[in-house]
Design a protein around this motif. Structure first.
Motif, PDB file in Angstrom:
ATOM      1  N   GLN A  70       9.315  -3.998  -5.546  1.00 31.31           N
ATOM      2  CA  GLN A  70       9.696  -2.976  -4.753  1.00 31.31           C
ATOM      3  C   GLN A  70       9.226  -3.282  -3.047  1.00 31.31           C
ATOM      4  N   VAL A  71       9.954  -2.757  -2.194  1.00 29.44           N
ATOM      5  CA  VAL A  71      10.005  -3.156  -1.004  1.00 29.44           C
ATOM      6  C   VAL A  71       8.872  -3.040  -0.208  1.00 29.44           C
ATOM      7  N   THR A  72       7.613  -2.452  -0.514  1.00 29.07           N
ATOM      8  CA  THR A  72       6.344  -2.329   0.223  1.00 29.07           C
ATOM      9  C   THR A  72       5.130  -3.132  -0.441  1.00 29.07           C
ATOM     10  N   ASP A 105      10.131   6.390  -1.826  1.00 27.21           N
ATOM     11  CA  ASP A 105      10.417   7.525  -1.177  1.00 27.21           C
ATOM     12  C   ASP A 105       9.379   7.838   0.019  1.00 27.21           C
ATOM     13  N   GLY A 106       9.462   9.062   0.542  1.00 24.98           N
ATOM     14  CA  GLY A 106       8.859   9.294   1.620  1.00 24.98           C
ATOM     15  C   GLY A 106       7.385   9.291   1.504  1.00 24.98           C
ATOM     16  N   ASN A 107       7.018   9.133   0.213  1.00 25.13           N
ATOM     17  CA  ASN A 107       5.635   9.227  -0.019  1.00 25.13           C
ATOM     18  C   ASN A 107       5.067   7.578  -0.398  1.00 25.13           C
ATOM     19  N   GLY A 108       6.202   6.914  -0.343  1.00 27.81           N
ATOM     20  CA  GLY A 108       5.813   5.466  -0.649  1.00 27.81           C
ATOM     21  C   GLY A 108       5.899   5.132  -2.260  1.00 27.81           C
ATOM     22  N   MET A 114       2.286  -3.045  -7.025  1.00 24.95           N
ATOM     23  CA  MET A 114       1.195  -3.005  -6.808  1.00 24.95           C
ATOM     24  C   MET A 114       0.686  -1.535  -7.142  1.00 24.95           C
ATOM     25  N   ALA A 115      -0.943  -1.621  -7.462  1.00 28.00           N
ATOM     26  CA  ALA A 115      -1.341  -0.490  -7.725  1.00 28.00           C
ATOM     27  C   ALA A 115      -1.612   0.418  -6.588  1.00 28.00           C
ATOM     28  N   ALA A 116      -2.227   0.003  -5.522  1.00 27.55           N
ATOM     29  CA  ALA A 116      -2.471   0.752  -4.299  1.00 27.55           C
ATOM     30  C   ALA A 116      -2.028   0.042  -3.036  1.00 27.55           C
ATOM     31  N   ASN A 117      -1.386   0.508  -1.989  1.00 27.06           N
ATOM     32  CA  ASN A 117      -0.822  -0.075  -1.116  1.00 27.06           C
ATOM     33  C   ASN A 117      -1.687  -0.232   0.078  1.00 27.06           C
ATOM     34  N   ASN A 118      -1.810  -1.577   0.778  1.00 22.50           N
ATOM     35  CA  ASN A 118      -2.987  -1.857   1.613  1.00 22.50           C
ATOM     36  C   ASN A 118      -2.630  -1.095   3.030  1.00 22.50           C
ATOM     37  N   GLU A 119      -1.430  -0.633   3.109  1.00 23.09           N
ATOM     38  CA  GLU A 119      -1.270  -0.131   4.608  1.00 23.09           C
ATOM     39  C   GLU A 119      -1.473   1.618   4.346  1.00 23.09           C
ATOM     40  N   THR A 138      -0.853   4.468  -0.817  1.00 23.75           N
ATOM     41  CA  THR A 138      -0.129   4.985  -1.981  1.00 23.75           C
ATOM     42  C   THR A 138      -0.433   4.361  -3.112  1.00 23.75           C
ATOM     43  N   LEU A 139      -0.798   5.265  -4.104  1.00 24.02           N
ATOM     44  CA  LEU A 139      -1.181   4.858  -5.576  1.00 24.02           C
ATOM     45  C   LEU A 139       0.011   4.872  -6.547  1.00 24.02           C
ATOM     46  N   GLN A 140       0.647   4.072  -7.240  1.00 25.11           N
ATOM     47  CA  GLN A 140       1.723   3.947  -7.812  1.00 25.11           C
ATOM     48  C   GLN A 140       1.635   4.311  -9.083  1.00 25.11           C
TER      49      GLN A 140
END
Length: 224
Positions: A108-110, A136-139, A160-165, A168-170
């Protein structure tokens, strides 16, 4: 009033450090625990002579501790020199060992650059096809979008589980269930999640998961 905790020596006298997603200071207890292996017990743990005994026991203990952190078996833990190396090993290992001549990867893009750059290298060097799912808007990744992107050539999904920036928790368990139903491997970069909330690879149903020491008070240069 309660006594305040002593400041970490590396943080004294400088500005307030808030970028713990980038790195953390080494916990003094960690530094104390590893000191004997830097100063005295230098043997190669793969050797059979007496100098290897203490490092061999320490490596087995460390592997068991990391396994306990993520609900894995000790024999499933592979140590690497960095989180990027761990991600690279997971992605390249899965793709290059696949049984299709047109391997397809979904991410995914992030994602962290450690994933995105490895995907680009797989496209450039090994002819892999990579699908970069939007968020989406919530990442968040839409599970339906993942299901629609899977093909007969898909060998790996990496989210990823959690975005570093963004933080967001997938929905990893949901995404992994979709992936597993299609017989595809699922990798999760948990660098920003491990040590912050409980992780269990069995409950998440992931095949590959990467963690990084320096995100949780360990030295740089160690991941799994």
């Amino acid at each position: 009033m309660t006594d305040s905790l002593p400041s970490h020596p590396g943080l004294v006298g400088g500005p307030v450090f808030l970028d713990y997603n980038a790195t953390t200071p080494v916990d003094p207890r960690v530094a104390e625990a590893i000191h004997p292996y830097l100063a005295d017990w230098f043997g190669n743990p793969s050797s059979s002579h007496p100098y290897a005994a203490a490092p061999t026991r320490a490596l087995a203990r460390a592997r068991a501790q990391v396994a306990a952190l993520i609900g894995a078996d000790a024999g499933e833990i592979v140590f690497t020199g960095s989180g990027s190396e761990a991600d690279n090993l997971a992605l390249r290992g899965a793709v290059l060992s696949g049984r299709t001549d047109r391997p397809h990867v979904i991410t995914q893009v992030t994602e962290h650059p450690a994933i995105l750059e490895t995907c680009r290298a797989l496209e450039r060097l090994h002819g892999a096809e990579v699908t970069y799912l939007p968020v989406d808007g919530n990442g968040l990744v839409d599970p339906a979008a993942l299901a629609a992107a899977l093909t007969e050539h898909t060998v790996l999904v990496s989210v990823m589980a959690a975005n570093n920036e963004t933080g967001t928790l997938q929905p990893i368990a949901e995404l992994a269930r979709i992936t597993r139903a299609h017989g595809v491997l699922f990798h999760c970069d948990a660098a920003q999640a491990a040590g912050k909330f409980p992780l269990d690879v069995r409950e998440l149903d992931v095949d590959l998961l990467t963690v990084v020491g320096h995100k949780m008070y360990a030295p740089k240069g160690i991941a799994a």
